[in-house]
Design a protein around this motif. Structure first.
Motif, PDB file in Angstrom:
ATOM      1  N   PHE A  22       0.775  -1.278  -0.161  1.00 60.35           N
ATOM      2  CA  PHE A  22      -0.116  -0.016  -0.030  1.00 60.35           C
ATOM      3  C   PHE A  22       0.922   1.201  -0.158  1.00 60.35           C
ATOM      4  N   TYR A  23       1.832   1.377   0.784  1.00 52.87           N
ATOM      5  CA  TYR A  23       2.922   2.486   1.222  1.00 52.87           C
ATOM      6  C   TYR A  23       3.448   2.691  -0.363  1.00 52.87           C
ATOM      7  N   ALA A  24       3.931   1.489  -0.933  1.00 58.52           N
ATOM      8  CA  ALA A  24       4.580   1.763  -2.310  1.00 58.52           C
ATOM      9  C   ALA A  24       3.814   2.161  -3.084  1.00 58.52           C
ATOM     10  N   ASP A  25       2.648   1.573  -3.398  1.00 60.65           N
ATOM     11  CA  ASP A  25       1.720   2.130  -4.264  1.00 60.65           C
ATOM     12  C   ASP A  25       1.377   3.840  -3.910  1.00 60.65           C
ATOM     13  N   TRP A  26       1.355   4.134  -2.812  1.00 55.47           N
ATOM     14  CA  TRP A  26       0.649   5.611  -2.324  1.00 55.47           C
ATOM     15  C   TRP A  26       2.111   6.427  -2.836  1.00 55.47           C
ATOM     16  N   LYS A  30       0.018   5.313  -7.462  1.00 57.77           N
ATOM     17  CA  LYS A  30      -0.530   4.357  -8.356  1.00 57.77           C
ATOM     18  C   LYS A  30      -2.116   4.100  -8.085  1.00 57.77           C
ATOM     19  N   LEU A  31      -2.552   4.728  -6.901  1.00 58.48           N
ATOM     20  CA  LEU A  31      -3.896   4.484  -6.258  1.00 58.48           C
ATOM     21  C   LEU A  31      -4.753   5.383  -6.967  1.00 58.48           C
ATOM     22  N   VAL A  37      -6.763   6.976   3.773  1.00 55.11           N
ATOM     23  CA  VAL A  37      -5.379   7.141   4.434  1.00 55.11           C
ATOM     24  C   VAL A  37      -5.527   7.854   5.791  1.00 55.11           C
ATOM     25  N   ALA A  38      -4.490   7.714   6.618  1.00 49.34           N
ATOM     26  CA  ALA A  38      -4.564   8.327   7.899  1.00 49.34           C
ATOM     27  C   ALA A  38      -3.229   8.749   7.857  1.00 49.34           C
ATOM     28  N   ALA A 101     -12.242  14.297   1.815  1.00 52.53           N
ATOM     29  CA  ALA A 101     -13.361  14.034   2.105  1.00 52.53           C
ATOM     30  C   ALA A 101     -13.089  13.424   3.658  1.00 52.53           C
ATOM     31  N   PRO A 102     -12.856  14.091   4.570  1.00 50.97           N
ATOM     32  CA  PRO A 102     -12.616  13.805   5.820  1.00 50.97           C
ATOM     33  C   PRO A 102     -13.481  12.671   6.309  1.00 50.97           C
ATOM     34  N   ILE A 103     -13.316  11.556   6.855  1.00 49.35           N
ATOM     35  CA  ILE A 103     -14.513  10.728   7.698  1.00 49.35           C
ATOM     36  C   ILE A 103     -14.289  10.662   9.232  1.00 49.35           C
ATOM     37  N   MET A 104     -13.032  11.115   9.481  1.00 48.67           N
ATOM     38  CA  MET A 104     -12.762  11.235  10.879  1.00 48.67           C
ATOM     39  C   MET A 104     -11.879  12.297  11.316  1.00 48.67           C
TER      40      MET A 104
END
Length: 140
Positions: A22-26, A30-31, A37-38, A101-104
């Protein structure tokens, strides 16, 4: 979160990913679409804007030329009040353009009363909760 988005017509599916992948793609940007994300980056408004809003930022996906120019302008600004105004303009633009779009948003409201001799609000950096067992009260 998925159920809530699907309920209002935003079709999403979960694709669990191993942390390193995930971190590599981010990092490689690539995402696509919607991803969650947090972050716990320290710093001020300028450092967060540089990472997430400035189009050349480490975690930015795209951007806006006018916001890039405002970011560069605030970085050159020597007057703190003028710099603050520029940062506020950038932040307001991210809201107006619905860039995020913050969800938290974890905020801990912590008060310190007159009986407290030593608080522990920031005893552990970047941690939202004080160490209650280490709080010291004034002698009665």
């Amino acid at each position: 979160m998925l159920n809530n988005l699907n309920a209002v017509g935003i079709r999403v599916r979960m694709r669990p990913t191993e942390r390193a992948a995930f971190y590599a793609d981010w990092q490689e940007k690539k995402l696509r679409g919607l991803f969650m994300v947090a972050v716990g980056n320290s710093g001020n408004a300028a450092s967060r804007i540089e990472s997430f809003v400035y189009s050349k930022g480490a975690a930015a996906y795209g951007g806006y030329p006018d916001l890039d120019e405002l970011f560069l302008q605030q970085a050159r600004e020597r007057d703190p009040a003028r710099r603050e105004q520029l940062l506020h303009r950038i932040q307001q633009a991210t809201v107006d353009r619905v860039m995020f779009a913050p969800i938290m948003d974890l905020r801990g409201l912590i008060g310190v009363g007159p009986r407290v001799a030593e608080h522990t609000i920031n005893a552990i950096p970047v941690f939202a909760f004080p160490a209650y067992e280490d709080i010291r009260l004034k002698a009665q």
